[in-house]
Design a protein around this motif. Structure first.
Motif, mmCIF file in Angstrom:
data_model
loop_
_atom_site.group_PDB
_atom_site.id
_atom_site.type_symbol
_atom_site.label_atom_id
_atom_site.label_comp_id
_atom_site.label_asym_id
_atom_site.label_seq_id
_atom_site.Cartn_x
_atom_site.Cartn_y
_atom_site.Cartn_z
ATOM 1 N N GLN A 90 11.728 9.486 7.760
ATOM 2 C CA GLN A 90 11.149 10.830 7.697
ATOM 3 C C GLN A 90 9.648 10.689 7.868
ATOM 4 O O GLN A 90 9.036 9.754 7.331
ATOM 5 N N ALA A 91 9.051 11.621 8.607
ATOM 6 C CA ALA A 91 7.612 11.587 8.856
ATOM 7 C C ALA A 91 6.990 12.932 8.514
ATOM 8 O O ALA A 91 7.624 13.979 8.652
ATOM 9 N N GLU A 92 5.734 12.889 8.086
ATOM 10 C CA GLU A 92 4.957 14.093 7.832
ATOM 11 C C GLU A 92 4.146 14.409 9.078
ATOM 12 O O GLU A 92 3.416 13.557 9.598
ATOM 13 N N VAL A 93 4.275 15.630 9.581
ATOM 14 C CA VAL A 93 3.621 16.058 10.813
ATOM 15 C C VAL A 93 2.105 15.966 10.678
ATOM 16 O O VAL A 93 1.529 16.415 9.683
ATOM 17 N N ASP A 94 1.445 15.385 11.710
ATOM 18 C CA ASP A 94 -0.020 15.384 11.731
ATOM 19 C C ASP A 94 -0.573 15.985 13.026
ATOM 20 O O ASP A 94 -1.778 16.097 13.193
ATOM 21 N N CYS A 95 0.302 16.396 13.928
ATOM 22 C CA CYS A 95 -0.132 17.070 15.149
ATOM 23 C C CYS A 95 1.075 17.690 15.840
ATOM 24 O O CYS A 95 2.159 17.101 15.842
ATOM 25 N N LEU A 96 0.882 18.859 16.431
ATOM 26 C CA LEU A 96 1.922 19.533 17.210
ATOM 27 C C LEU A 96 1.264 20.253 18.375
ATOM 28 O O LEU A 96 0.386 21.092 18.171
ATOM 29 N N VAL A 97 1.669 19.895 19.591
ATOM 30 C CA VAL A 97 1.200 20.566 20.793
ATOM 31 C C VAL A 97 2.438 20.968 21.579
ATOM 32 O O VAL A 97 3.342 20.149 21.784
ATOM 33 N N THR A 98 2.478 22.230 22.016
ATOM 34 C CA THR A 98 3.598 22.685 22.825
ATOM 35 C C THR A 98 3.059 23.345 24.081
ATOM 36 O O THR A 98 1.949 23.879 24.092
ATOM 37 N N GLY A 99 3.838 23.288 25.121
ATOM 38 C CA GLY A 99 3.496 23.950 26.373
ATOM 39 C C GLY A 99 4.779 24.410 27.019
ATOM 40 O O GLY A 99 5.638 23.583 27.321
ATOM 41 N N VAL A 104 5.279 18.168 21.810
ATOM 42 C CA VAL A 104 4.972 16.802 21.384
ATOM 43 C C VAL A 104 4.529 16.904 19.933
ATOM 44 O O VAL A 104 3.602 17.648 19.612
ATOM 45 N N VAL A 105 5.219 16.186 19.070
ATOM 46 C CA VAL A 105 4.892 16.175 17.646
ATOM 47 C C VAL A 105 4.668 14.724 17.240
ATOM 48 O O VAL A 105 5.343 13.820 17.726
ATOM 49 N N SER A 106 3.678 14.513 16.380
ATOM 50 C CA SER A 106 3.484 13.173 15.828
ATOM 51 C C SER A 106 3.376 13.288 14.322
ATOM 52 O O SER A 106 3.129 14.366 13.769
ATOM 53 N N GLY A 107 3.580 12.153 13.674
ATOM 54 C CA GLY A 107 3.482 12.126 12.225
ATOM 55 C C GLY A 107 3.558 10.699 11.720
ATOM 56 O O GLY A 107 3.886 9.765 12.459
ATOM 57 N N VAL A 108 3.251 10.562 10.446
ATOM 58 C CA VAL A 108 3.270 9.256 9.797
ATOM 59 C C VAL A 108 4.535 9.155 8.956
ATOM 60 O O VAL A 108 4.864 10.074 8.192
ATOM 61 N N GLY A 119 4.228 4.307 6.802
ATOM 62 C CA GLY A 119 2.815 4.246 7.151
ATOM 63 C C GLY A 119 2.549 4.170 8.645
ATOM 64 O O GLY A 119 1.413 4.309 9.082
ATOM 65 N N LYS A 120 3.580 3.987 9.458
ATOM 66 C CA LYS A 120 3.419 3.933 10.917
ATOM 67 C C LYS A 120 3.453 5.340 11.492
ATOM 68 O O LYS A 120 4.238 6.179 11.069
ATOM 69 N N ARG A 121 2.582 5.590 12.475
ATOM 70 C CA ARG A 121 2.612 6.876 13.177
ATOM 71 C C ARG A 121 3.599 6.767 14.330
ATOM 72 O O ARG A 121 3.643 5.756 15.034
ATOM 73 N N VAL A 122 4.378 7.829 14.529
ATOM 74 C CA VAL A 122 5.321 7.934 15.636
ATOM 75 C C VAL A 122 5.121 9.281 16.318
ATOM 76 O O VAL A 122 4.601 10.221 15.718
ATOM 77 N N GLY A 123 5.538 9.365 17.560
ATOM 78 C CA GLY A 123 5.454 10.609 18.311
ATOM 79 C C GLY A 123 6.753 10.876 19.029
ATOM 80 O O GLY A 123 7.425 9.944 19.488
ATOM 81 N N ILE A 124 7.129 12.141 19.116
ATOM 82 C CA ILE A 124 8.376 12.539 19.759
ATOM 83 C C ILE A 124 8.091 13.716 20.684
ATOM 84 O O ILE A 124 7.316 14.618 20.355
ATOM 85 N N THR A 125 8.725 13.704 21.842
ATOM 86 C CA THR A 125 8.621 14.789 22.807
ATOM 87 C C THR A 125 9.990 15.438 22.952
ATOM 88 O O THR A 125 10.993 14.738 23.087
ATOM 89 N N VAL A 126 10.024 16.760 22.905
ATOM 90 C CA VAL A 126 11.267 17.522 23.062
ATOM 91 C C VAL A 126 11.108 18.494 24.222
ATOM 92 O O VAL A 126 10.081 19.150 24.356
ATOM 93 N N PRO A 152 -2.072 7.018 18.712
ATOM 94 C CA PRO A 152 -2.888 8.207 18.426
ATOM 95 C C PRO A 152 -2.009 9.412 18.087
ATOM 96 O O PRO A 152 -0.816 9.420 18.386
ATOM 97 N N ARG A 153 -2.606 10.439 17.528
ATOM 98 C CA ARG A 153 -1.880 11.677 17.247
ATOM 99 C C ARG A 153 -1.452 12.345 18.556
ATOM 100 O O ARG A 153 -2.106 12.220 19.576
ATOM 101 N N CYS A 154 -0.373 13.087 18.476
ATOM 102 C CA CYS A 154 0.159 13.899 19.583
ATOM 103 C C CYS A 154 0.481 13.088 20.833
ATOM 104 O O CYS A 154 0.244 13.554 21.949
#
Length: 179
Positions: A90-99, A104-108, A119-126, A152-154
């Motif tokens: 489970q990750a806590e969101v630290d950035c969300l950009v949509t178009g 694209v969401v990222s979190g730690v 403690g690792k940051r991950v990013g996912i694109t939907v 990096p974030r996002c």
């Protein structure tokens, strides 16, 4: 006044009263502002080998934070199991950009049974394609979030995975920044 005129006048008065009351009620309510962006939903990915992979999102960017996608809030989680082996996180969101219909969401990572993942940051694109959504994740090339170095974030990956039919759906609310 004859009977017919009285009915028309009474009907007009009632209609005017209802319209005035409706207008007063509408003006007392503040207009509801939609959130600036969002990614929500749960679905399983398709894998021909039978992997059980589930992703869930509850990520939001408030309207008041429209100018700063790094003020997004929420969580996302996933699990990947095959033949009883695997992990979840489970990750806590630290950035969300949509178009459009892409997010694209990222979190730690805040909780996981994968050693070294917290403690690792991950990013996912939907890519929200209705009932044929697609998804990609930042650890696609490394094989594990643990192997990801200072993401990096996002940042996410191209949405190369397919959602398994009938297992859920993701919803993307497009971001409309003021430029």
């Amino acid at each position: 006044m004859n009977h017919r005129t009285k009915i028309v006048v009474l009907g007009s008065a009632l209609l005017l009263g209802v319209t005035t009351a409706s207008a007063a009620t509408a003006s007392d309510e503040s207009p509801r502002q939609r959130e600036a962006a969002a990614l929500t939903g749960t679905a399983k990915l398709y894998r021909s080998a039978g992997d059980d992979i589930t992703f869930s999102f509850d990520a939001h960017l408030a309207a008041k934070d429209n100018a700063d996608p790094m003020k997004a809030t929420g969580t996302f989680e996933w699990s990947h199991y095959l033949n009883g082996e695997g992990a979840r996180a489970q990750a806590e969101v630290d950035c969300l950009v949509t178009g459009g219909k892409v997010a694209v969401v990222s979190g730690v990572i805040t909780d996981s049974d994968l050693p070294g993942a917290e403690g690792k940051r991950v990013g996912i694109t939907v890519h929200d394609l209705g009932r044929r959504d697609r998804l990609g994740y930042s650890w696609a090339s490394t094989g594990s979030p643990v192997e990801t170095k200072e993401l990096p974030r996002c940042v996410g990956s191209a949405p190369f995975e397919k959602v398994r039919k009938g297992t859920g759906d993701f919803t993307v609310v497009p971001w409309r920044p003021d430029f």
